[in-house]
Scaffold this active site. Structure first.
Site, PDB file in Angstrom:
ATOM      1  N   ALA A 126     -16.481  -4.941 -17.982  1.00 21.11           N
ATOM      2  CA  ALA A 126     -17.756  -5.234 -18.202  1.00 21.11           C
ATOM      3  C   ALA A 126     -18.122  -5.739 -19.554  1.00 21.11           C
ATOM      4  CB  ALA A 126     -18.651  -3.891 -17.931  1.00 21.11           C
ATOM      5  N   GLY A 178     -14.023  -2.962 -16.072  1.00 22.11           N
ATOM      6  CA  GLY A 178     -14.692  -3.393 -14.693  1.00 22.11           C
ATOM      7  C   GLY A 178     -13.788  -4.240 -13.978  1.00 22.11           C
ATOM      8  N   GLU A 206     -11.683  -2.453 -12.154  1.00 22.71           N
ATOM      9  CA  GLU A 206     -12.615  -1.435 -10.775  1.00 22.71           C
ATOM     10  C   GLU A 206     -12.591  -2.667  -9.817  1.00 22.71           C
ATOM     11  OE1 GLU A 206     -14.760  -0.275 -13.892  1.00 22.71           O
ATOM     12  OE2 GLU A 206     -14.971   1.845 -13.376  1.00 22.71           O
ATOM     13  N   GLU A 258     -12.040   2.340 -20.954  1.00 24.84           N
ATOM     14  CA  GLU A 258     -13.390   2.329 -21.764  1.00 24.84           C
ATOM     15  C   GLU A 258     -13.553   3.546 -22.612  1.00 24.84           C
ATOM     16  OE1 GLU A 258     -12.664   2.115 -18.508  1.00 24.84           O
ATOM     17  OE2 GLU A 258     -13.816   0.884 -17.430  1.00 24.84           O
TER      18      GLU A 258
HETATM   19  N1  CAA Z   1     -16.970  -7.964 -22.884  1.00 23.22           N
HETATM   20  C1  CAA Z   1     -17.506  -9.094 -23.551  1.00 23.22           C
HETATM   21  N2  CAA Z   1     -16.560  -9.986 -24.107  1.00 23.22           N
HETATM   22  C2  CAA Z   1     -15.270  -9.663 -24.202  1.00 23.22           C
HETATM   23  C3  CAA Z   1     -14.650  -8.689 -23.539  1.00 23.22           C
HETATM   24  C4  CAA Z   1     -15.571  -7.865 -22.802  1.00 23.22           C
HETATM   25  N3  CAA Z   1     -15.318  -6.907 -21.997  1.00 23.22           N
HETATM   26  N4  CAA Z   1     -13.504  -8.970 -23.384  1.00 23.22           N
HETATM   27  C5  CAA Z   1     -13.085 -10.056 -24.000  1.00 23.22           C
HETATM   28  N5  CAA Z   1     -14.563 -10.616 -24.491  1.00 23.22           N
HETATM   29  C6  CAA Z   1     -14.558 -11.736 -25.390  1.00 23.22           C
HETATM   30  C7  CAA Z   1     -14.202 -11.446 -26.827  1.00 23.22           C
HETATM   31  O1  CAA Z   1     -15.339 -11.115 -27.493  1.00 23.22           O
HETATM   32  C8  CAA Z   1     -13.902 -12.879 -27.294  1.00 23.22           C
HETATM   33  O2  CAA Z   1     -15.029 -13.387 -27.630  1.00 23.22           O
HETATM   34  P1  CAA Z   1     -15.220 -14.234 -29.210  1.00 23.22           P
HETATM   35  O3  CAA Z   1     -14.142 -15.388 -29.047  1.00 23.22           O
HETATM   36  O4  CAA Z   1     -16.692 -14.833 -28.950  1.00 23.22           O
HETATM   37  O5  CAA Z   1     -14.950 -13.359 -30.059  1.00 23.22           O
HETATM   38  C9  CAA Z   1     -13.218 -13.805 -26.191  1.00 23.22           C
HETATM   39  O6  CAA Z   1     -13.743 -12.834 -24.773  1.00 23.22           O
HETATM   40  C10 CAA Z   1     -11.511 -13.560 -26.072  1.00 23.22           C
HETATM   41  O7  CAA Z   1     -11.310 -12.153 -26.221  1.00 23.22           O
HETATM   42  P2  CAA Z   1     -10.188 -11.770 -27.490  1.00 23.22           P
HETATM   43  O8  CAA Z   1     -10.341 -12.699 -28.555  1.00 23.22           O
HETATM   44  O9  CAA Z   1     -10.449 -10.284 -27.641  1.00 23.22           O
HETATM   45  O10 CAA Z   1      -8.657 -12.221 -26.723  1.00 23.22           O
HETATM   46  P3  CAA Z   1      -7.710 -11.382 -27.021  1.00 23.22           P
HETATM   47  O11 CAA Z   1      -6.478 -12.153 -26.071  1.00 23.22           O
HETATM   48  O12 CAA Z   1      -7.097 -11.183 -28.328  1.00 23.22           O
HETATM   49  O13 CAA Z   1      -7.600  -9.960 -26.432  1.00 23.22           O
HETATM   50  C11 CAA Z   1      -8.129  -8.294 -24.634  1.00 23.22           C
HETATM   51  C12 CAA Z   1      -7.776  -9.670 -24.791  1.00 23.22           C
HETATM   52  C13 CAA Z   1      -7.167  -7.279 -24.914  1.00 23.22           C
HETATM   53  C14 CAA Z   1      -8.444  -8.208 -23.161  1.00 23.22           C
HETATM   54  C15 CAA Z   1      -9.568  -7.994 -25.511  1.00 23.22           C
HETATM   55  O14 CAA Z   1     -10.285  -9.197 -25.153  1.00 23.22           O
HETATM   56  C16 CAA Z   1     -10.062  -6.817 -25.044  1.00 23.22           C
HETATM   57  O15 CAA Z   1      -9.436  -5.631 -25.447  1.00 23.22           O
HETATM   58  N6  CAA Z   1     -11.303  -6.828 -24.361  1.00 23.22           N
HETATM   59  C17 CAA Z   1     -12.093  -5.615 -24.119  1.00 23.22           C
HETATM   60  C18 CAA Z   1     -11.374  -4.839 -22.859  1.00 23.22           C
HETATM   61  C19 CAA Z   1     -12.179  -3.736 -22.448  1.00 23.22           C
HETATM   62  O16 CAA Z   1     -12.463  -2.624 -23.395  1.00 23.22           O
HETATM   63  N7  CAA Z   1     -12.794  -3.707 -21.246  1.00 23.22           N
HETATM   64  C20 CAA Z   1     -13.674  -2.356 -20.983  1.00 23.22           C
HETATM   65  C21 CAA Z   1     -15.099  -3.005 -21.069  1.00 23.22           C
HETATM   66  S1  CAA Z   1     -16.096  -1.654 -20.643  1.00 23.22           S
HETATM   67  C22 CAA Z   1     -16.194  -1.752 -18.930  1.00 23.22           C
HETATM   68  O17 CAA Z   1     -15.606  -2.314 -18.066  1.00 23.22           O
HETATM   69  C23 CAA Z   1     -17.119  -0.367 -18.355  1.00 23.22           C
HETATM   70  C24 CAA Z   1     -16.847  -0.273 -16.821  1.00 23.22           C
HETATM   71  O18 CAA Z   1     -16.074   0.770 -16.318  1.00 23.22           O
HETATM   72  C25 CAA Z   1     -17.580  -1.031 -16.023  1.00 23.22           C
END
Ligand code: CAA
Length: 257
Positions: A65, A108, A111, A131
């Site tokens: 998400a 998400g 999911e 999360e």
């Molecule tokens: N939400 C918003 N933006 C996101 C995102 C997310 N979940 N995941 C990645 N992005 C964005 C980053 O902020 C980045 O944007 P900017 O260039 O503007 O900074 C862009 O996508 C590229 O991401 P990274 O630079 O972080 O890429 P990476 O290759 O270094 O890392 C990754 C990849 C390990 C997937 C890392 O992006 C990450 O950890 N993302 C979040 C994963 C996460 O925590 N997901 C759970 C979200 S909460 C949820 O899903 C709740 C639920 O139950 C529904």
């Protein structure tokens, strides 16, 4: 309809939905959620669609998400808007669905993949519910569907630590049906979808409904439900065609009726 964050292509009786928000690794914001659900419902209404494939990019099926969108929200914002409840409508789509996952399927994203009926993984896929690292818990059914798919031990570890699983671990745990080399994922997914779409659509819908019932009810009730649907299949023209084709030693020509 046209969509901005999801690409819709038709390939015969197969529909391909590709998440397209590359700048955010397909993070699932409100617009993505609204468009994916609308596209899936549009396809579900079309009798010419026999299977819907949902995929992302090579790097990310979906990285979860949208954290930036959620960050400033309060409890009241989330509660009153019933945040994420729209996703439940994807689970109500009656046409068979297949998730083709390459790269990250986190939060998400995991999911969303688990809401689909068949889950194929590229050898590059990574699954998890991280999360907890953000100070929240899964919100689109992850704690429930992951637990049903892989059991308490692994689901608990993944939800409590945020550790991710690679494709091999996910297959061993029963989360995905098969692993495919990354460059063959889409062609394999489309081939599986074509096979499903070539079956009788109403009967495929019954099979999906019956399997899904296993998650909702007792064994005795589930078997009774299956038996009634099995009987109902005999009301279709496709049952007569399928069995006649077997006896005549020829391929069936299903009319999806
Ligand atoms: N939400 C918003 N933006 C996101 C995102 C997310 N979940 N995941 C990645 N992005 C964005 C980053 O902020 C980045 O944007 P900017 O260039 O503007 O900074 C862009 O996508 C590229 O991401 P990274 O630079 O972080 O890429 P990476 O290759 O270094 O890392 C990754 C990849 C390990 C997937 C890392 O992006 C990450 O950890 N993302 C979040 C994963 C996460 O925590 N997901 C759970 C979200 S909460 C949820 O899903 C709740 C639920 O139950 C529904």
């Amino acid at each position: 309809m046209t969509y901005e964050t999801v690409l819709l292509e038709r390939k015969g009786r197969v529909a391909l939905l590709t998440l397209h928000r590359p700048e955010a690794l397909n993070a699932l914001d409100l617009r993505v959620m609204t468009e994916v659900v609308a596209a899936a419902e549009e396809l579900d209404r079309d009798p010419e669609v026999g299977c819907i494939v949902l995929t992302g990019s090579a790097k990310a099926f979906a990285a979860g998400a949208d954290i930036k969108e959620m960050r400033p929200r309060s409890y009241m914002d989330m509660y009153l808007s019933d945040w994420f409840t729209t996703w439940d409508r994807l689970g109500q789509v009656r046409t068979p669905t297949l998730a083709a996952v390459s790269g990250y399927a986190l939060g998400g994203g995991c999911e969303l993949a688990m809401m689909c009926d068949i889950l194929l993984a590229a050898d590059t896929a990574r699954f998890g519910q991280p999360e907890i690292k953000l100070g929240v818990i899964p919100g689109i059914g992850g704690s429930q569907r992951l637990t049903r798919a892989v059991g308490k031990a692994k689901a608990m570890e993944l939800c409590l630590t945020g550790r991710t699983m690679d494709a091999v671990e996910a297959e061993r745990a029963g989360l995905v049906s098969r692993i495919v080399p990354a460059d063959e994922l889409l062609s394999e997914a489309l081939a599986v979808a074509e096979t499903v779409a070539g079956m009788s659509k109403p009967v495929a819908m019954m099979a999906k409904e019956a399997v899904n019932r296993a998650f909702e009810t007792t064994l005795a009730e589930g078997v009774r439900f299956e038996r009634r649907l099995f009987h109902a299949a005999f009301a279709t023209a496709d049952q007569e065609e399928g069995m006649s084709a077997f006896v005549d030693k020829r391929p069936p020509r299903f009319t999806h009726r």
